[in-house]
Design an enzyme around this catalytic site. Structure first.
Site, PDB file in Angstrom:
ATOM      1  N   GLY A  12      28.249  36.809  19.317  1.00  0.00           N
ATOM      2  CA  GLY A  12      28.895  36.935  18.419  1.00  0.00           C
ATOM      3  C   GLY A  12      29.049  38.099  17.600  1.00  0.00           C
ATOM      4  N   GLN A  13      29.617  38.186  16.260  1.00  0.00           N
ATOM      5  CA  GLN A  13      29.781  39.724  15.756  1.00  0.00           C
ATOM      6  C   GLN A  13      28.330  40.179  15.336  1.00  0.00           C
ATOM      7  N   ASP A  14      27.472  39.272  14.663  1.00  0.00           N
ATOM      8  CA  ASP A  14      26.053  40.175  14.485  1.00  0.00           C
ATOM      9  C   ASP A  14      25.320  40.250  15.707  1.00  0.00           C
ATOM     10  N   ALA A  80      22.688  31.944  16.426  1.00  0.00           N
ATOM     11  CA  ALA A  80      23.849  30.980  16.707  1.00  0.00           C
ATOM     12  C   ALA A  80      24.129  29.990  15.641  1.00  0.00           C
ATOM     13  N   ALA A  81      25.537  29.496  15.533  1.00  0.00           N
ATOM     14  CA  ALA A  81      25.727  28.562  14.643  1.00  0.00           C
ATOM     15  C   ALA A  81      27.278  28.240  14.660  1.00  0.00           C
ATOM     16  N   SER A  83      30.031  28.712  12.670  1.00  0.00           N
ATOM     17  CA  SER A  83      29.843  29.684  11.348  1.00  0.00           C
ATOM     18  C   SER A  83      31.284  29.508  10.479  1.00  0.00           C
ATOM     19  N   SER A 124      22.405  32.061   4.374  1.00  0.00           N
ATOM     20  CA  SER A 124      23.793  32.335   4.097  1.00  0.00           C
ATOM     21  C   SER A 124      24.026  32.201   2.600  1.00  0.00           C
ATOM     22  N   GLU A 126      26.572  31.124   1.398  1.00  0.00           N
ATOM     23  CA  GLU A 126      27.265  29.848   1.113  1.00  0.00           C
ATOM     24  C   GLU A 126      26.423  28.890   0.672  1.00  0.00           C
ATOM     25  N   TYR A 148      29.437  23.030   6.064  1.00  0.00           N
ATOM     26  CA  TYR A 148      28.567  24.301   6.754  1.00  0.00           C
ATOM     27  C   TYR A 148      27.603  24.711   5.763  1.00  0.00           C
ATOM     28  N   ARG A 183      34.712  41.022  13.829  1.00  0.00           N
ATOM     29  CA  ARG A 183      34.923  39.641  13.095  1.00  0.00           C
ATOM     30  C   ARG A 183      35.902  38.978  13.870  1.00  0.00           C
TER      31      ARG A 183
HETATM   32  P1  NAP Z   1      29.971  34.167  15.071  1.00  0.00           P
HETATM   33  O1  NAP Z   1      30.522  35.574  15.248  1.00  0.00           O
HETATM   34  O2  NAP Z   1      30.533  32.953  14.547  1.00  0.00           O
HETATM   35  O3  NAP Z   1      28.916  33.959  16.250  1.00  0.00           O
HETATM   36  C1  NAP Z   1      28.075  32.726  16.388  1.00  0.00           C
HETATM   37  C2  NAP Z   1      27.506  32.876  17.658  1.00  0.00           C
HETATM   38  O4  NAP Z   1      26.888  31.450  17.911  1.00  0.00           O
HETATM   39  C3  NAP Z   1      28.296  32.862  18.986  1.00  0.00           C
HETATM   40  O5  NAP Z   1      27.617  33.868  19.755  1.00  0.00           O
HETATM   41  C4  NAP Z   1      28.558  31.681  19.586  1.00  0.00           C
HETATM   42  O6  NAP Z   1      28.658  31.375  20.969  1.00  0.00           O
HETATM   43  C5  NAP Z   1      26.983  30.966  19.316  1.00  0.00           C
HETATM   44  N1  NAP Z   1      27.033  29.586  19.449  1.00  0.00           N
HETATM   45  C6  NAP Z   1      27.623  28.726  18.636  1.00  0.00           C
HETATM   46  N2  NAP Z   1      27.205  27.391  19.094  1.00  0.00           N
HETATM   47  C7  NAP Z   1      26.566  27.605  19.888  1.00  0.00           C
HETATM   48  C8  NAP Z   1      25.825  26.495  20.793  1.00  0.00           C
HETATM   49  N3  NAP Z   1      25.927  25.125  20.639  1.00  0.00           N
HETATM   50  N4  NAP Z   1      24.724  27.035  21.716  1.00  0.00           N
HETATM   51  C9  NAP Z   1      24.525  28.278  21.821  1.00  0.00           C
HETATM   52  N5  NAP Z   1      25.307  29.255  21.002  1.00  0.00           N
HETATM   53  C10 NAP Z   1      26.110  28.946  20.046  1.00  0.00           C
HETATM   54  O7  NAP Z   1      29.112  34.483  13.592  1.00  0.00           O
HETATM   55  P2  NAP Z   1      28.472  35.786  13.034  1.00  0.00           P
HETATM   56  O8  NAP Z   1      29.271  36.025  11.989  1.00  0.00           O
HETATM   57  O9  NAP Z   1      27.715  36.721  13.977  1.00  0.00           O
HETATM   58  O10 NAP Z   1      26.945  35.282  12.335  1.00  0.00           O
HETATM   59  C11 NAP Z   1      25.784  35.045  12.868  1.00  0.00           C
HETATM   60  C12 NAP Z   1      24.743  34.027  12.123  1.00  0.00           C
HETATM   61  O11 NAP Z   1      24.891  34.407  10.602  1.00  0.00           O
HETATM   62  C13 NAP Z   1      25.754  32.624  11.956  1.00  0.00           C
HETATM   63  O12 NAP Z   1      24.614  31.587  12.203  1.00  0.00           O
HETATM   64  C14 NAP Z   1      26.282  32.415  10.660  1.00  0.00           C
HETATM   65  O13 NAP Z   1      26.457  31.263  10.054  1.00  0.00           O
HETATM   66  C15 NAP Z   1      25.497  33.635  10.004  1.00  0.00           C
HETATM   67  N6  NAP Z   1      26.034  34.270   8.917  1.00  0.00           N
HETATM   68  C16 NAP Z   1      26.934  34.927   9.011  1.00  0.00           C
HETATM   69  C17 NAP Z   1      27.371  35.658   7.826  1.00  0.00           C
HETATM   70  C18 NAP Z   1      28.676  36.589   7.793  1.00  0.00           C
HETATM   71  O14 NAP Z   1      29.188  37.018   7.050  1.00  0.00           O
HETATM   72  N7  NAP Z   1      29.036  37.194   9.211  1.00  0.00           N
HETATM   73  C19 NAP Z   1      26.837  35.509   6.534  1.00  0.00           C
HETATM   74  C20 NAP Z   1      25.659  34.763   6.261  1.00  0.00           C
HETATM   75  C21 NAP Z   1      25.363  33.914   7.340  1.00  0.00           C
HETATM   76  P3  NAP Z   1      30.129  31.408  21.454  1.00  0.00           P
HETATM   77  O15 NAP Z   1      30.466  32.835  21.784  1.00  0.00           O
HETATM   78  O16 NAP Z   1      29.731  30.998  22.800  1.00  0.00           O
HETATM   79  O17 NAP Z   1      30.974  30.869  20.698  1.00  0.00           O
HETATM   80  N1  GDD Z   2      39.226  32.243   6.529  1.00  0.00           N
HETATM   81  C1  GDD Z   2      40.408  32.304   5.714  1.00  0.00           C
HETATM   82  N2  GDD Z   2      41.504  32.355   5.779  1.00  0.00           N
HETATM   83  N3  GDD Z   2      39.899  32.144   4.133  1.00  0.00           N
HETATM   84  C2  GDD Z   2      40.765  32.260   3.365  1.00  0.00           C
HETATM   85  C3  GDD Z   2      42.214  32.508   3.600  1.00  0.00           C
HETATM   86  C4  GDD Z   2      42.717  32.311   5.089  1.00  0.00           C
HETATM   87  O1  GDD Z   2      43.838  32.302   5.034  1.00  0.00           O
HETATM   88  N4  GDD Z   2      42.872  32.564   2.413  1.00  0.00           N
HETATM   89  C5  GDD Z   2      42.024  32.734   1.704  1.00  0.00           C
HETATM   90  N5  GDD Z   2      40.692  32.613   2.109  1.00  0.00           N
HETATM   91  C6  GDD Z   2      39.337  32.645   1.295  1.00  0.00           C
HETATM   92  C7  GDD Z   2      38.776  31.343   1.673  1.00  0.00           C
HETATM   93  O2  GDD Z   2      38.977  30.328   0.745  1.00  0.00           O
HETATM   94  C8  GDD Z   2      37.128  31.853   1.154  1.00  0.00           C
HETATM   95  O3  GDD Z   2      37.103  31.998  -0.205  1.00  0.00           O
HETATM   96  C9  GDD Z   2      37.444  33.505   1.198  1.00  0.00           C
HETATM   97  O4  GDD Z   2      38.688  33.603   1.682  1.00  0.00           O
HETATM   98  C10 GDD Z   2      36.338  33.871   2.564  1.00  0.00           C
HETATM   99  O5  GDD Z   2      36.509  32.835   3.613  1.00  0.00           O
HETATM  100  P1  GDD Z   2      36.038  33.341   5.070  1.00  0.00           P
HETATM  101  O6  GDD Z   2      36.311  34.687   5.691  1.00  0.00           O
HETATM  102  O7  GDD Z   2      36.372  32.122   5.930  1.00  0.00           O
HETATM  103  O8  GDD Z   2      34.602  33.270   4.710  1.00  0.00           O
HETATM  104  P2  GDD Z   2      33.705  32.434   4.159  1.00  0.00           P
HETATM  105  O9  GDD Z   2      33.063  33.172   2.774  1.00  0.00           O
HETATM  106  O10 GDD Z   2      34.140  31.119   3.937  1.00  0.00           O
HETATM  107  O11 GDD Z   2      32.234  32.345   5.169  1.00  0.00           O
HETATM  108  C11 GDD Z   2      31.891  33.390   5.686  1.00  0.00           C
HETATM  109  O12 GDD Z   2      30.613  33.964   5.078  1.00  0.00           O
HETATM  110  C12 GDD Z   2      29.868  33.015   4.807  1.00  0.00           C
HETATM  111  C13 GDD Z   2      28.583  33.917   3.936  1.00  0.00           C
HETATM  112  O13 GDD Z   2      28.967  33.807   2.571  1.00  0.00           O
HETATM  113  C14 GDD Z   2      31.072  33.196   6.969  1.00  0.00           C
HETATM  114  O14 GDD Z   2      30.804  34.351   7.714  1.00  0.00           O
HETATM  115  C15 GDD Z   2      30.043  32.083   7.165  1.00  0.00           C
HETATM  116  O15 GDD Z   2      29.507  31.968   8.622  1.00  0.00           O
HETATM  117  C16 GDD Z   2      29.004  32.882   6.251  1.00  0.00           C
HETATM  118  O16 GDD Z   2      27.933  32.271   6.151  1.00  0.00           O
END
Ligand code: NAP
Ligand code: GDD
Length: 322
Positions: A12-14, A80-81, A83, A124, A126, A148, A183
């Site tokens: 994943g990204q992180d 992993a999640a 996400s 998160s 969220e 979620y 991302r």
């Molecule tokens: P991501 O890009 O969606 O990566 C998710 C990872 O989880 C991928 O490597 C995916 O593997 C793996 N995965 C999903 N289901 C699995 C399963 N059943 N078994 C094993 N691996 C599995 O997410 P991210 O943005 O890097 O975020 C990393 C973590 O931080 C997540 O838990 C997310 O909810 C949390 N988080 C993210 C943010 C954010 O803004 N990015 C903020 C707060 C918390 P595949 O490549 O095989 O799909």
């Molecule tokens: N995805 C998406 N697509 N979001 C949209 C769109 C669209 O076309 N238009 C507006 N949005 C708004 C969503 O309604 C939300 O309010 C905001 O953009 C951000 O949406 P996402 O980028 O999908 O992220 P998120 O905030 O719902 O969730 C992400 O951040 C969380 C931390 O606060 C994810 O990375 C989660 O895994 C993470 O926990």
């Protein structure tokens, strides 16, 4: 002595940024991947020769226990999640299995296979959902607004519970949104930067989005994985909020992103009901005071730099493909 880190979600990204940073620090890095009929390790293609990839799934306790035992990690990063918030309404049970119960399975794997390992849980912002306090800090009560978010609240509290029940070094990082050129394309920031590049190159004319008024505290993923590592280097385990302390709307993101390519978002963005959510998180903004004081962590990339970095990367990617 060389430390070993086990990362779930390394593809994943992180996971990709964290693996890079840990390798630079001299860690042995073991990454958990799930079985697939293809090997889409796009984000870690440049690292596959330097990390050890092992196969396990968050749904499968035996596989998790086995890989934890075999890796003998000093640190476990549970990234992993499922996400993507929007998908959690369509796949609520699967989201609960991966994102909630998957955490318990990892904690059980740790207890059985490496009880001395330090454990990081990817919590998160969220979890704050319909916020009851602004800005949000470690003591702000949770009010999740999606399956979620509910699953992440479970993952958060089971981590706290295992810490208190079994005297584990287990922490939750409550991370606000963090983005990058790596991302996923379904998240709004990357959808916008990709859309800007496609529009600039004449590949499409409009970009369909949902709620433009939602506000998020957006930072750069490379900065946030450093905070994860810092959390596991403290004397005592504790939970931390990680964010910039600034909030911007999706509309402001569009304005800057289209502007970075010499475009006006008002000529291209179309609002589409399909991308609105059944329940929205209107506003997120962190109070990162504790992480600054106790972890010495501050973000290095600001909002404008992040937006420009993402647009430039997508433009370059399409130019290379032409
Ligand atoms: P991501 O890009 O969606 O990566 C998710 C990872 O989880 C991928 O490597 C995916 O593997 C793996 N995965 C999903 N289901 C699995 C399963 N059943 N078994 C094993 N691996 C599995 O997410 P991210 O943005 O890097 O975020 C990393 C973590 O931080 C997540 O838990 C997310 O909810 C949390 N988080 C993210 C943010 C954010 O803004 N990015 C903020 C707060 C918390 P595949 O490549 O095989 O799909
Ligand atoms: N995805 C998406 N697509 N979001 C949209 C769109 C669209 O076309 N238009 C507006 N949005 C708004 C969503 O309604 C939300 O309010 C905001 O953009 C951000 O949406 P996402 O980028 O999908 O992220 P998120 O905030 O719902 O969730 C992400 O951040 C969380 C931390 O606060 C994810 O990375 C989660 O895994 C993470 O926990």
């Amino acid at each position: 002595m060389t430390k070993t880190a086990l990362i779930t979600g390394i593809t994943g990204q992180d996971g990709s940024y964290l693996a890079e940073q840990l390798l630079d620090k001299g860690y042995r890095v073991v990454g958990v991947v799930r079985r697939s009929s293809t090997t889409p390790y796009e984000r870690i293609a440049h690292l596959v020769d330097r990390v050890e990839l092992v196969s396990a799934d968050l749904l499968d306790q035996t596989s998790l226990t086995d890989v934890v035992q075999a890796a003998a990690p000093d640190e476990i990063y549970n990234l992993a999640a499922q996400s993507f918030v929007q998908t959690s309404w369509n796949q609520p049970v699967l989201t609960g299995e991966f994102t909630a119960l998957g955490v318990t399975r990892m904690l059980e794997a740790l207890r059985k296979g490496a009880p001395k390992a330090r454990f990081y849980q990817a919590s998160s912002s969220e979890q704050f959902g319909k916020v009851v306090e602004t800005p949000q800090r470690e003591s702000t009560p949770f009010y999740p607004r999606s399956p979620y978010g509910v699953a992440k609240v479970y993952g958060h509290w089971i981590t706290v519970n295992y810490r208190e029940s079994f005297d584990l070094y287990a922490v939750s990082g409550i991370l606000f949104n963090h983005e990058s050129p790596r991302r996923g394309l379904e998240f709004v920031t990357r959808k916008i930067s990709d859309g800007v590049a496609r529009i600039k190159l004449g590949l499409q004319h409009e970009l369909r989005l949902g709620n433009l008024d939602a506000r998020r505290d957006w930072g750069f993923a490379g900065d946030y994985v450093d905070a994860m590592w810092r959390m596991l280097q403290q004397d005592e385990p504790d939970d931390y909020v990680i964010g910039t302390g600034e909030t911007y709307s999706v509309r402001e993101f569009c304005d800057l992103a289209f502007g970075a390519a010499g475009l006006d978002y008002r000529n291209h963005v179309v609002q589409d009901e399909r991308f609105f959510r059944p329940a929205e998180v209107d506003l997120l903004v962190a109070d990162p005071a504790k992480s600054k004081t106790q972890l010495g962590w501050t973000p290095k990339v600001n909002f404008r730099q992040l937006v420009e970095m993402m647009v430039e990367a997508d433009l370059a990617r399409y130019h290379r493909a032409q």
